[in-house]
Design a protein around this motif. Sequence first.
Motif: not given
Length: 525
Positions: A131-134, A142-144, A159-163, A165-168
């Motif tokens: 979220t902060h990055a976005r 975002w990488s796991a 992965v769902e959380i990252a999506i 939060a705004g990861a593209t």
Amino acid sequence: MTDSSAQPRVVIFDTTLRDGEQSPGATMTHEEKLEIAGLLDEMGVDVIEAGFPIASEGDFNAVTEIAKRAKNSTICGLSRANFKDIDRCWEAVKHAASPRIHTFIGTSPLHRAIPNLTMDEMAERIHETVTHARNLCDNVQWSAMDATRTEHDYLCRVVEIAIKAGATTINIPDTVGYTAPRESADLIRMLLERVPGADEVIFSTHCHNDLGMATANSLAAVEAGARQIECTINGLGERAGNAALEEVVMALKVRNDIMPYATGIDTTKIMHISRRVSTVSGFPVQFNKAIVGKNAFLHESGIHQDGVLKNVETFEIMRPESIGLTAKNIAMGKHSGRAALRAKMKELGVDLGDNQLNDLFVRFKALADRKKEVYDDDLLALVKDADTHEAHDTIQVKRLRVVCGTDGPQEAELTLVIDGAEHSIDATGDGPVDAAFNAVKMLYPHKARLQLYQVHAVTEGTDAQATVSVRIEEEGRIATGQSADTDTVVASVKAYVNAINRLIERRKKSNPGDDVKTVDYRDAG
């Protein structure tokens, strides 16, 4: 061949300047990083991961300057999962016309144990940091880390959380090079099927080559739905390296019949950048390396030679011209002139200024007087040798004489020019190279430990040039040196001195440790 305009597009994400530079001894200077970034940008690489800005002041400055200069590529910086890293990354990449923040955290049980986070605590950190990055940048990856050894249910969850939060872009790395092609494809397919919102982002694959399957794993992931491949020139990277850009791009091009995916890479620039990265990193390309190795387009057996003379397609699935090589062959010898040398070097993908050409010509003539035939690889070795020697180097080799044989100890008489003054000494050792290295240490005392000493014959024959690679380490700083000469001991001493000169340059930095990456990549806390 399928119409490329109708093909699914694969994003090529090059991390030579980040993951590639993490190869022990492959550290590049600021100017070298800018040069390689410019070549990648010109080649058509979609995303250039220019570095890890929080790792060192040198990395931050390089990423910042690359971001300012980029004309075509998205410029990306790496950051761990904390606000300080992400802010530092944004400060560097924000100058790009197209910036990207890449933040990561290790999600497998082994990696969760390092910051001592529970599954819930890690999930919350992922939400907060993405979220902060976005909020800073519209383009967030975002990488796991160690995704291939992460429990599937938990991987889907984060992965769902990252999506959300705004990861593209979602990167699913095979961090330790453990997976196999079928597993790689099944993992991407599973995420696309199970994770809400997966169809709205780009899935990426980052494969390491510990079991020699990095390229195969990357292509399998693409067939399953990934649309970004992370790779490096010549496959540089941690341990056994990464998927090689030249391999994945040419595989997509040559096997377009079964992998109908398009890239924007200008493949005719591949050989030139491969050789340049080899030079600046100090990592020679193995002879049988796919696409760019010395033997990739050579045929020695009579059956193969006869076949390609009648129809080149009998034993070649691609043409040398497609990667920037040419079928022309200018025979180089002691009667060749500057014009022939310039033409030959251009044919080999090396553009030289007048001063560089004059310097190379003198060295070429000296070599031609000692060798019956000067091969392409001899010339490239001379260029590499010139690149590692600078007129302003603290130490230069002036004269060397060794005594060796069955009766020891072996001896070396060495004269070095140190800060403009000549110094000479005699030393003994267990063999001529050991004696010569001992002489260097006596003339220029230092505490660097020799980590690697490698000798490669550039060409065949008893008059072949030897290319020597030396790697030394001092207080966490790793420096490499290379040199080529028909005399192996001379090449060895010059390579050793080149490595010491690079170490000296790093010591001279205004802030001690600026060039040393002390960040723990495993610690995302």
